[in-house]
Design an enzyme around this catalytic site. Structure first.
Site, PDB file in Angstrom:
ATOM      1  CD  GLN A  89      -3.456  -4.706   6.599  1.00 40.65           C
ATOM      2  OE1 GLN A  89      -3.614  -3.492   6.042  1.00 40.65           O
ATOM      3  NE2 GLN A  89      -3.953  -5.648   5.884  1.00 40.65           N
ATOM      4  CE  LYS A 131      -3.642  -2.536   2.242  1.00 49.21           C
ATOM      5  NZ  LYS A 131      -4.386  -2.952   3.409  1.00 49.21           N
ATOM      6  CG  ASP A 171      -9.489  -0.548   4.947  1.00 50.66           C
ATOM      7  OD1 ASP A 171      -9.193  -0.807   3.737  1.00 50.66           O
ATOM      8  OD2 ASP A 171      -8.623  -0.742   5.950  1.00 50.66           O
TER       9      ASP A 171
HETATM   10  N1  GUN Z   1      -6.867  -7.227   6.131  1.00 53.20           N
HETATM   11  C1  GUN Z   1      -7.089  -7.769   5.112  1.00 53.20           C
HETATM   12  N2  GUN Z   1      -7.660  -7.161   4.280  1.00 53.20           N
HETATM   13  C2  GUN Z   1      -7.754  -5.875   4.730  1.00 53.20           C
HETATM   14  C3  GUN Z   1      -8.157  -4.616   4.166  1.00 53.20           C
HETATM   15  O1  GUN Z   1      -8.526  -4.440   2.946  1.00 53.20           O
HETATM   16  N3  GUN Z   1      -7.839  -3.499   5.000  1.00 53.20           N
HETATM   17  C4  GUN Z   1      -7.403  -3.770   6.201  1.00 53.20           C
HETATM   18  N4  GUN Z   1      -7.367  -2.462   7.210  1.00 53.20           N
HETATM   19  N5  GUN Z   1      -6.977  -4.887   6.716  1.00 53.20           N
HETATM   20  C5  GUN Z   1      -7.186  -5.927   5.980  1.00 53.20           C
END
Ligand code: GUN
Length: 293
Positions: A96, A52, A119
């Protein structure tokens, strides 16, 4: 059979985003800024978060990585969230998941300002999505609908079978594909661990979204000829020929399923890359205050 190429699409979208950032700056606007919070040392989470951050650099976004040890208390993490909510330079941020087990994920998600929730996990965004109002869409479902759109895949009246009912993929994609408009207007069946005769349900599908988190779960004889298969799985599968000791496989038995499909996403190189790109699209929307003026 046509591969749905997430690498190519995400590169195209990133080029569009980079051009928009340039244009914004040319008009004296702000540089989009995404922050990512990573708690603990989950190896998969470390890979996702660095991807990211790297993607932000590629499109000219500013990014911040906030790392905390696994021993961080819930209150300390709530303080980090509050600071990011209040920081006027941060347009959007993510925490995350998964979090260490002593931290309540729901409490953290609720503490995030929904206007910065790129998100799309906050109930305000989820509820607005479900009602068809402007909202930050969760990154993976957003990446999937963008992929269907850019490949001009017909969806109206199609029978879509979603396998897996998670809050971040299965449930939201089933809502998005059943909504009025394009991509959407599908008849959706949402299946899960308690579904009876899953192979028979999947055999009725024109579009399959596999998001169950079990390697190679969807078999060749579950798929009818001409189906569109979207494989959301990213599973580590033991492989002694690899230096890492594993390779990535999806939730679909690709070798057996691909020959029957009209379109299929590869793993890696499919939905995963679109997820990161969708997060960037949300961050630009946050910076431009498109969802919440
Ligand atoms: N864990 C797995 N997929 C995601 C996501 O799209 N965002 C976040 N913050 N954590 C995750």
């Amino acid at each position: 059979m046509q591969l749905l190429d997430g690498k190519l699409l995400s590169e195209n979208i990133k080029a569009e985003l980079a051009a928009e950032v340039e244009a914004l700056r040319g008009r004296g606007g702000k540089t989009p800024h995404l922050a990512a919070v990573l708690v603990g040392e989950n190896p998969a989470s470390q890979v996702y978060v660095s991807s990211k951050i790297k993607s932000c650099e590629q499109v000219g976004f500013k990014s911040s990585l906030i790392q905390r040890p696994a021993s961080t208390s819930e209150q300390e993490l709530l303080d980090v969230v509050r600071q990011l909510n209040e920081d006027p330079d941060v347009d959007g941020f993510i925490v995350q998941l998964p979090l260490p087990s002593h931290i309540n994920e729901e409490k953290i998600t609720l503490a995030i300002d929904h206007r910065k929730d790129v998100d799309g996990f906050h109930p305000v965004n989820f509820g607005r999505m479900a009602q068809g109002l402007p909202a930050f869409l969760p990154a993976t479902p957003f990446g999937i609908v963008e992929m269907l759109r850019r490949y001009n895949i017909e969806t109206a009246g199609k029978h879509c079978v979603v396998v897996g009912r998670s809050n971040i993929v299965g449930t939201p994609i089933s809502i998005l594909l059943s909504r009025k408009g394009y991509p959407g207007d599908c008849t959706v069946t949402l299946t899960h661990s308690r579904t009876q005769n899953l192979p028979a349900e999947v055999r009725r599908a024109d579009i399959v979204v596999a998001a169950i988190g079990i390697p190679q779960f969807i078999k060749g004889d579950w798929i009818k000829e001409g189906t569109v298969v979207i494989d959301v799985g990213i599973n580590r599968f033991p492989d002694t020929t690899k230096k890492s000791g594993y390779r990535l496989v999806g939730d679909v038995d690709f070798e057996a399923v691909a020959p029957k499909c009209s379109h299929i996403t590869p793993v890696p190189g499919g939905v995963g890359l679109m997820t990161v790109t969708a997060l960037l699209m949300n961050t630009l929307k946050a910076c431009k205050k498109e969802i919440y003026p």
